[in-house]
Design a protein around this motif. Structure first.
Motif, PDB file in Angstrom:
ATOM      1  N   GLU A 189       0.750  -1.339   0.131  1.00 27.04           N
ATOM      2  CA  GLU A 189       0.108   0.248  -0.059  1.00 27.04           C
ATOM      3  C   GLU A 189       0.946   1.121   0.052  1.00 27.04           C
ATOM      4  O   GLU A 189       0.232   2.420  -0.294  1.00 27.04           O
ATOM      5  CB  GLU A 189      -1.066   0.178   1.400  1.00 27.04           C
ATOM      6  CG  GLU A 189      -2.105  -0.929   1.441  1.00 27.04           C
ATOM      7  CD  GLU A 189      -1.333  -2.315   1.857  1.00 27.04           C
ATOM      8  OE1 GLU A 189      -0.290  -2.460   2.454  1.00 27.04           O
ATOM      9  OE2 GLU A 189      -1.837  -3.570   1.547  1.00 27.04           O
ATOM     10  N   ARG A 190       2.218   1.117   0.185  1.00 27.67           N
ATOM     11  CA  ARG A 190       3.233   2.202   0.432  1.00 27.67           C
ATOM     12  C   ARG A 190       3.181   2.789  -1.048  1.00 27.67           C
ATOM     13  O   ARG A 190       3.632   2.330  -1.935  1.00 27.67           O
ATOM     14  CB  ARG A 190       4.174   2.018   1.226  1.00 27.67           C
ATOM     15  CG  ARG A 190       5.030   3.187   1.528  1.00 27.67           C
ATOM     16  CD  ARG A 190       6.393   2.963   2.483  1.00 27.67           C
ATOM     17  NE  ARG A 190       6.945   3.833   2.941  1.00 27.67           N
ATOM     18  CZ  ARG A 190       6.686   4.525   4.092  1.00 27.67           C
ATOM     19  NH1 ARG A 190       5.971   4.132   5.068  1.00 27.67           N
ATOM     20  NH2 ARG A 190       7.482   5.748   4.356  1.00 27.67           N
ATOM     21  N   GLU A 191       3.443   4.144  -0.944  1.00 24.82           N
ATOM     22  CA  GLU A 191       3.898   4.869  -2.012  1.00 24.82           C
ATOM     23  C   GLU A 191       5.346   4.612  -2.377  1.00 24.82           C
ATOM     24  O   GLU A 191       6.121   4.621  -1.516  1.00 24.82           O
ATOM     25  CB  GLU A 191       3.641   6.386  -1.970  1.00 24.82           C
ATOM     26  CG  GLU A 191       2.241   6.889  -2.248  1.00 24.82           C
ATOM     27  CD  GLU A 191       2.085   8.376  -2.607  1.00 24.82           C
ATOM     28  OE1 GLU A 191       3.249   9.024  -2.228  1.00 24.82           O
ATOM     29  OE2 GLU A 191       1.144   8.912  -2.958  1.00 24.82           O
ATOM     30  N   THR A 192       5.996   4.531  -3.598  1.00 30.75           N
ATOM     31  CA  THR A 192       7.239   4.284  -4.025  1.00 30.75           C
ATOM     32  C   THR A 192       7.611   5.216  -4.996  1.00 30.75           C
ATOM     33  O   THR A 192       6.586   5.707  -5.799  1.00 30.75           O
ATOM     34  CB  THR A 192       7.431   3.032  -4.443  1.00 30.75           C
ATOM     35  OG1 THR A 192       8.762   2.966  -4.811  1.00 30.75           O
ATOM     36  CG2 THR A 192       6.507   2.542  -5.562  1.00 30.75           C
ATOM     37  N   HIS A 193       8.701   5.899  -4.811  1.00 33.66           N
ATOM     38  CA  HIS A 193       9.134   7.133  -5.687  1.00 33.66           C
ATOM     39  C   HIS A 193      10.506   6.637  -6.623  1.00 33.66           C
ATOM     40  O   HIS A 193      11.443   5.896  -5.998  1.00 33.66           O
ATOM     41  CB  HIS A 193       9.640   8.295  -4.799  1.00 33.66           C
ATOM     42  CG  HIS A 193       8.543   8.596  -4.097  1.00 33.66           C
ATOM     43  ND1 HIS A 193       8.217  10.104  -4.306  1.00 33.66           N
ATOM     44  CD2 HIS A 193       7.668   8.285  -3.177  1.00 33.66           C
ATOM     45  CE1 HIS A 193       7.293  10.513  -3.283  1.00 33.66           C
ATOM     46  NE2 HIS A 193       7.049   9.244  -2.732  1.00 33.66           N
ATOM     47  N   CYS A 194      10.459   6.990  -7.840  1.00 33.52           N
ATOM     48  CA  CYS A 194      11.555   6.789  -8.751  1.00 33.52           C
ATOM     49  C   CYS A 194      12.168   8.279  -9.263  1.00 33.52           C
ATOM     50  O   CYS A 194      11.245   8.852  -9.646  1.00 33.52           O
ATOM     51  CB  CYS A 194      11.300   6.130  -9.891  1.00 33.52           C
ATOM     52  SG  CYS A 194      12.775   5.830 -11.119  1.00 33.52           S
ATOM     53  N   LYS A 195      13.063   8.800  -8.591  1.00 33.97           N
ATOM     54  CA  LYS A 195      13.653   9.993  -8.785  1.00 33.97           C
ATOM     55  C   LYS A 195      14.520  10.054  -9.937  1.00 33.97           C
ATOM     56  O   LYS A 195      15.621   9.332 -10.073  1.00 33.97           O
ATOM     57  CB  LYS A 195      14.117  10.801  -7.596  1.00 33.97           C
ATOM     58  CG  LYS A 195      13.169  11.020  -6.387  1.00 33.97           C
ATOM     59  CD  LYS A 195      13.697  11.766  -5.291  1.00 33.97           C
ATOM     60  CE  LYS A 195      12.716  11.825  -4.201  1.00 33.97           C
ATOM     61  NZ  LYS A 195      13.215  12.534  -2.877  1.00 33.97           N
ATOM     62  N   ILE A 196      14.453  10.992 -10.951  1.00 33.03           N
ATOM     63  CA  ILE A 196      15.314  10.967 -12.117  1.00 33.03           C
ATOM     64  C   ILE A 196      15.601  12.547 -12.281  1.00 33.03           C
ATOM     65  O   ILE A 196      15.131  13.181 -12.194  1.00 33.03           O
ATOM     66  CB  ILE A 196      14.564  10.221 -13.408  1.00 33.03           C
ATOM     67  CG1 ILE A 196      13.249  10.907 -13.744  1.00 33.03           C
ATOM     68  CG2 ILE A 196      14.380   8.798 -13.121  1.00 33.03           C
ATOM     69  CD1 ILE A 196      12.548  10.441 -14.922  1.00 33.03           C
ATOM     70  N   VAL A 197      16.895  12.422 -12.884  1.00 34.28           N
ATOM     71  CA  VAL A 197      17.339  13.849 -13.108  1.00 34.28           C
ATOM     72  C   VAL A 197      17.101  14.092 -14.582  1.00 34.28           C
ATOM     73  O   VAL A 197      17.478  13.319 -15.410  1.00 34.28           O
ATOM     74  CB  VAL A 197      19.095  13.673 -12.852  1.00 34.28           C
ATOM     75  CG1 VAL A 197      19.691  15.022 -13.429  1.00 34.28           C
ATOM     76  CG2 VAL A 197      19.292  13.728 -11.316  1.00 34.28           C
ATOM     77  N   VAL A 198      16.753  15.360 -14.937  1.00 35.25           N
ATOM     78  CA  VAL A 198      16.429  15.787 -16.262  1.00 35.25           C
ATOM     79  C   VAL A 198      17.035  16.863 -16.704  1.00 35.25           C
ATOM     80  O   VAL A 198      17.193  18.042 -15.718  1.00 35.25           O
ATOM     81  CB  VAL A 198      14.804  15.856 -16.175  1.00 35.25           C
ATOM     82  CG1 VAL A 198      14.234  16.494 -17.751  1.00 35.25           C
ATOM     83  CG2 VAL A 198      13.896  14.902 -15.953  1.00 35.25           C
ATOM     84  N   ASP A 199      17.814  16.739 -17.635  1.00 35.03           N
ATOM     85  CA  ASP A 199      18.515  17.922 -18.290  1.00 35.03           C
ATOM     86  C   ASP A 199      17.440  19.027 -19.186  1.00 35.03           C
ATOM     87  O   ASP A 199      16.881  18.595 -19.821  1.00 35.03           O
ATOM     88  CB  ASP A 199      19.603  17.533 -19.326  1.00 35.03           C
ATOM     89  CG  ASP A 199      20.463  18.535 -19.816  1.00 35.03           C
ATOM     90  OD1 ASP A 199      20.215  19.779 -19.642  1.00 35.03           O
ATOM     91  OD2 ASP A 199      21.425  18.507 -20.416  1.00 35.03           O
TER      92      ASP A 199
END
Length: 449
Positions: free
Chosen positions: A286-296
């Motif tokens: 049920e927990r939220e999960t994040h995928c953080k990505i770097v954008v130029d």
């Protein structure tokens, strides 16, 4: 196997050959820069074979660095903090005063190239001593150099590493500088290099310098919670050209009927890592999960900036879903979410972020990771050409990321040494590494050396 054994031989400051040639004394910082105030200095390093003794390694590297800093003059400056007494805030700018970069010459005579390159992909614990930063954060640039180089001579190799202030530059600019430095060193002299083009991006309606509450610029004390956080380990996962083509084809085949967007190779790999890591992280469904990505953002603002303009022009943005949706909906949906996230970074998005950030300066101390294992951060880029950096005795044989922002879930993505391949240096809790190495579904698309 050999231990760390890194001994400091000398520490010196290298300044541009011709001082005060920049014609630029002050660089104002944008919201994108200032949002990184509490971020660690990024650290990277390249492993080389050992040059012949008559190459005069250290003197040639230092002399060529002085010439490179003449071109990339912001790296020789310092961060300046000014107090705004009228509203109890502070402001920052880069003073291009030619104070210089720090150059560390070290030796590790007991360490060999084979100690670095473990056949199972593991990254030795001693490697952290081959990088120069000692918990530097961007805000420390008022008292420490904006660029630090460490050259470590080994038994049969050389490791050249660096760390830099992220408010001054991003990976695009840093690797461009590194390439110029290597070309100057290999040629034995300077060469005709076009003048540095600064990013020159400022948002209309924002007054500079930007005022930041004093409380947001003070260093956060060490967290007492860290003692209860599991120990992280680092591992290199190799994706061959075939691995990548198979993953990309699988991801696109799963979403072909629902979207006309094509998932890229990096998005497919990132989604594969995201799903595999969360599957073994013990996160509730049920927990939220994040995928953080770097954008130029250079080509995303309007008017667009030059592709190689100098400065920090990246933005960390997050794809968010629940663990249940991430794991049940398949690789294609996860990769498509990352594809849509990147596409949504437009000029309007940049303007909105900058305006909102100035109105409500916050979260400077939040960092980029999570202690509960629900977040991954995809940093660096396979587009950076790292294996063409020849200082005059041969090209690199490996690249490594150093300790910075290294909570579990940090993924540093690099160009692989074989054409079309990609390497990921993952910082993960030890038990997650063990489970990944036993995960048949994960390993189907990964090549273990």
């Amino acid at each position: 196997m050999a231990g760390g054994g890194v001994v400091l031989v000398s520490s010196s400051i290298v300044r541009p050959v011709n001082s005060s040639q920049s014609g630029q004394t002050k660089i104002h910082l944008t919201p994108f820069d200032l949002s990184l105030l509490q971020f660690d200095y990024p650290q990277r390093g390249l492993l080389f074979s050992k040059p012949d003794s008559d190459f005069h390694l250290i003197s040639r590297l230092k002399d060529s660095l002085a010439l490179a800093l003449e071109i990339y003059f912001p790296f020789a400056g310092r961060l300046v903090k000014t107090e705004n007494l009228e509203d109890n805030t502070v402001s920052f700018f880069i003073d291009c005063d030619d104070s210089g970069a720090r150059f560390l010459h070290c030796e590790a005579k007991s360490v060999s190239v084979s100690d670095f390159l473990q056949p199972d992909g593991s990254v030795p614990d001693f490697m952290k001593h081959f990088f120069p930063a000692d918990d530097f954060k961007s805000c420390d640039g008022v008292s420490v150099p904006l660029l630090v180089i460490q050259v470590t001579e080994m038994k049969d190799g050389v490791f050249i590493s660096f760390c830099y202030n992220h408010m001054v530059a991003d990976g695009v600019s840093m690797w461009s500088f590194f390439h110029t430095w290597s070309k100057i060193c290999s040629s034995g002299s300077g060469f005709n290099h076009k003048p540095l083009v600064l990013k020159g991006w400022f948002l209309e309606g924002i007054d500079y310098p930007i005022h930041i509450p004093v409380s947001e610029t003070e260093r956060s004390p060490p967290s007492r919670e860290l003692s209860s956080v599991p120990i992280t380990k680092e591992w290199i996962f190799h994706f061959s050209k075939k691995n990548i083509l198979d993953l990309k084809a699988k991801a696109n085949s799963e979403v072909a009927s629902s979207s006309d967007m094509e998932v890229s190779s990096l998005q497919a790999i990132s989604a594969h890592m995201w799903r595999s890591i969360i599957r073994h992280s013990g996160v509730s469904r049920e927990r939220e999960t994040h995928c953080k990505i770097v954008v130029d953002l250079r080509q995303r603002v309007n008017p667009p900036l030059e592709k190689d303009c100098f400065g920090n022009m990246v933005y960390l943005t997050s794809a968010i879903t629940t663990a249940e949706e991430l794991l049940d909906r398949g690789l294609g949906e996860a990769a498509l979410q990352l594809r849509k996230l990147v596409s949504s970074q437009t000029n309007e998005t940049c303007k909105r972020f900058a305006e909102d950030w100035v109105r409500n300066v916050k979260n400077l101390k939040s960092g980029i990771g999570s202690k509960v294992g629900d977040t991954i951060v995809v940093a660096s880029s396979p587009r950076f050409e790292v294996y063409n950096k020849d200082f005059g005795w041969g090209k690199p044989i490996a690249i490594r990321a150093g300790p910075s922002n290294s909570i579990s879930g940090k993924l540093s993505v690099f160009q692989g040494i074989n054409e079309g391949s990609i390497d990921i240096q993952a910082t993960l809790w030890g038990d997650v590494i063990v489970k990944l190495l036993a995960d048949v579904e994960f390993l189907e698309h990964v090549t273990i050396a």
